[in-house]
Design an enzyme around this catalytic site. Structure first.
Site, PDB file in Angstrom:
ATOM      1  N   LYS A  20       0.934  -1.371  -0.052  1.00  0.00           N
ATOM      2  CA  LYS A  20      -0.083   0.074   0.194  1.00  0.00           C
ATOM      3  C   LYS A  20       0.725   1.228  -0.236  1.00  0.00           C
ATOM      4  O   LYS A  20       2.110   1.313   0.358  1.00  0.00           O
ATOM      5  CB  LYS A  20      -0.932   0.024   1.193  1.00  0.00           C
ATOM      6  CG  LYS A  20      -0.231   0.019   2.480  1.00  0.00           C
ATOM      7  CD  LYS A  20       0.197   1.336   3.079  1.00  0.00           C
ATOM      8  CE  LYS A  20       0.654   1.409   4.381  1.00  0.00           C
ATOM      9  NZ  LYS A  20       1.487   2.524   4.848  1.00  0.00           N
ATOM     10  N   GLY A 109       9.617  -0.487   5.690  1.00  0.00           N
ATOM     11  CA  GLY A 109       9.641   0.175   4.334  1.00  0.00           C
ATOM     12  C   GLY A 109       8.323   1.263   4.307  1.00  0.00           C
ATOM     13  O   GLY A 109       8.376   1.855   3.293  1.00  0.00           O
ATOM     14  N   ASP A 148      -3.208  -1.061  10.487  1.00  0.00           N
ATOM     15  CA  ASP A 148      -3.094  -1.061   8.963  1.00  0.00           C
ATOM     16  C   ASP A 148      -4.079  -2.399   8.461  1.00  0.00           C
ATOM     17  O   ASP A 148      -4.001  -2.562   7.294  1.00  0.00           O
ATOM     18  CB  ASP A 148      -1.786  -0.717   8.348  1.00  0.00           C
ATOM     19  CG  ASP A 148      -1.499   0.614   8.485  1.00  0.00           C
ATOM     20  OD1 ASP A 148      -1.845   1.527   8.893  1.00  0.00           O
ATOM     21  OD2 ASP A 148      -0.170   0.630   7.986  1.00  0.00           O
TER      22      ASP A 148
END
Length: 299
Positions: A20, A109, A148
């Site tokens: 995402k 990341g 998330d």
């Protein structure tokens, strides 16, 4: 009675676990428990990890491809599977699985790799184990694993508020992105604990946010504390609008066409590593799930 590793339903074994991007990210406050309140716009990429999931009939959960530096029992893949395994459901199917991962998304990341892995496990095993849970129920389970996870479970681009759990479907433009990993991993707590992090961005309606240039409140901290992020963004900004995703370390530039994104990637310095992907509003995971269900029904 099925034998170990024999598929329990006719769904194929491979499942995508997409990345995402946070197209924008604003920190609007901090709760008493330390969690940060935010407004962010999530969009998926047609790029990510791939999980192979084979049901077992002995109730064992086995991760066949351990990730360096992460104990299996702490891996979100295993934690998600065991959480669903313990959830009461109307199913006679034994709940075990062999799981392996083809990992290409970097840890630390800002691409949601671990959360996406957990969501893929929940969505896949809900089908394979015939648990019958709704996406809402799976999202509620996933929230206990990470803020998330619900957006990956629900499978649609979304505007998120609260700590990321309040989701509203959104339809951002599906652009092409050049995503660069600057060669450093950034643990989220490093960014969120920085005293200079802006935590008081005014809360605005989605329409207002969409009509102004996008930004990420975490970006100044990442650029200040990590030289690699500063260098990567400085280089990308010469070619296209570019930002940090999440708390980093990955940065991305947006393009209208695949060819223009690939052209910039082709001239990237050797010390920068990246990939080109399309932004998509429907998750590749949900496209595959729909295909598996339709295939099963045809049989």
């Amino acid at each position: 009675m099925t034998t170990a590793n024999q598929p329990i339903c006719p769904s194929p074994a491979k499942w995508p676990s997409p990345a995402k991007l946070n197209l924008f990210l604003y920190i609007t406050g901090q709760r008493a428990d330390g969690y940060h309140q935010l407004q962010t716009l999530f969009q998926f990429l047609d790029y990510g990890d791939q999980l192979t999931i084979e049901p077992r009939d002995d109730n064992q959960i086995r991760l066949l491809t351990p990730i360096a530096g992460v104990e299996n029992e702490q891996n979100l893949i295993v934690r998600a599977a065991k959480m669903l395994q313990k959830h009461p459901g109307n199913t006679p199917v034994p709940r075990g699985a062999d799981i392996s991962i083809d990992k290409c998304l970097p840890m630390g990341g800002g691409l949601g790799g671990g959360s996406s892995n957990a969501a893929t496990v929940l969505v896949a095993l809900n089908l394979l184990w015939q648990c019958g849970l709704t996406d809402e129920q799976l999202a509620d389970l996933g929230l206990t694993l990470g803020a998330d996870v619900p957006v990956f479970v629900r499978g649609h681009a979304a505007f998120a508020e609260g700590i990321g759990e309040k989701l509203q479907p959104a339809e951002p433009v599906e652009k092409w992105y050049l995503v660069i990993h600057p060669g450093v991993n950034i643990p989220t707590p490093i960014i969120f604990s920085d005293p200079e992090l802006k935590r008081n961005t005014p809360i605005r309606p989605l329409a207002a946010l969409l009509s102004t240039p996008y930004a990420n409140d975490c970006e100044p901290i990442a650029r200040k504390r990590f030289r690699e992020v500063e260098q990567a963004l400085s280089w990308l900004l010469e070619y296209a609008p570019s930002r940090l995703t999440g708390t980093g370390a990955c940065v991305f530039a947006e393009f209208d066409t695949e060819s223009s994104a690939r052209q910039v990637l082709s001239i990237a310095p050797e010390w920068l590593h990246g990939f080109v992907a399309r932004g998509v509003n429907v998750s590749p995971l949900h496209r595959v799930r729909s295909g598996k269900i339709e295939s099963s029904e045809r049989r």
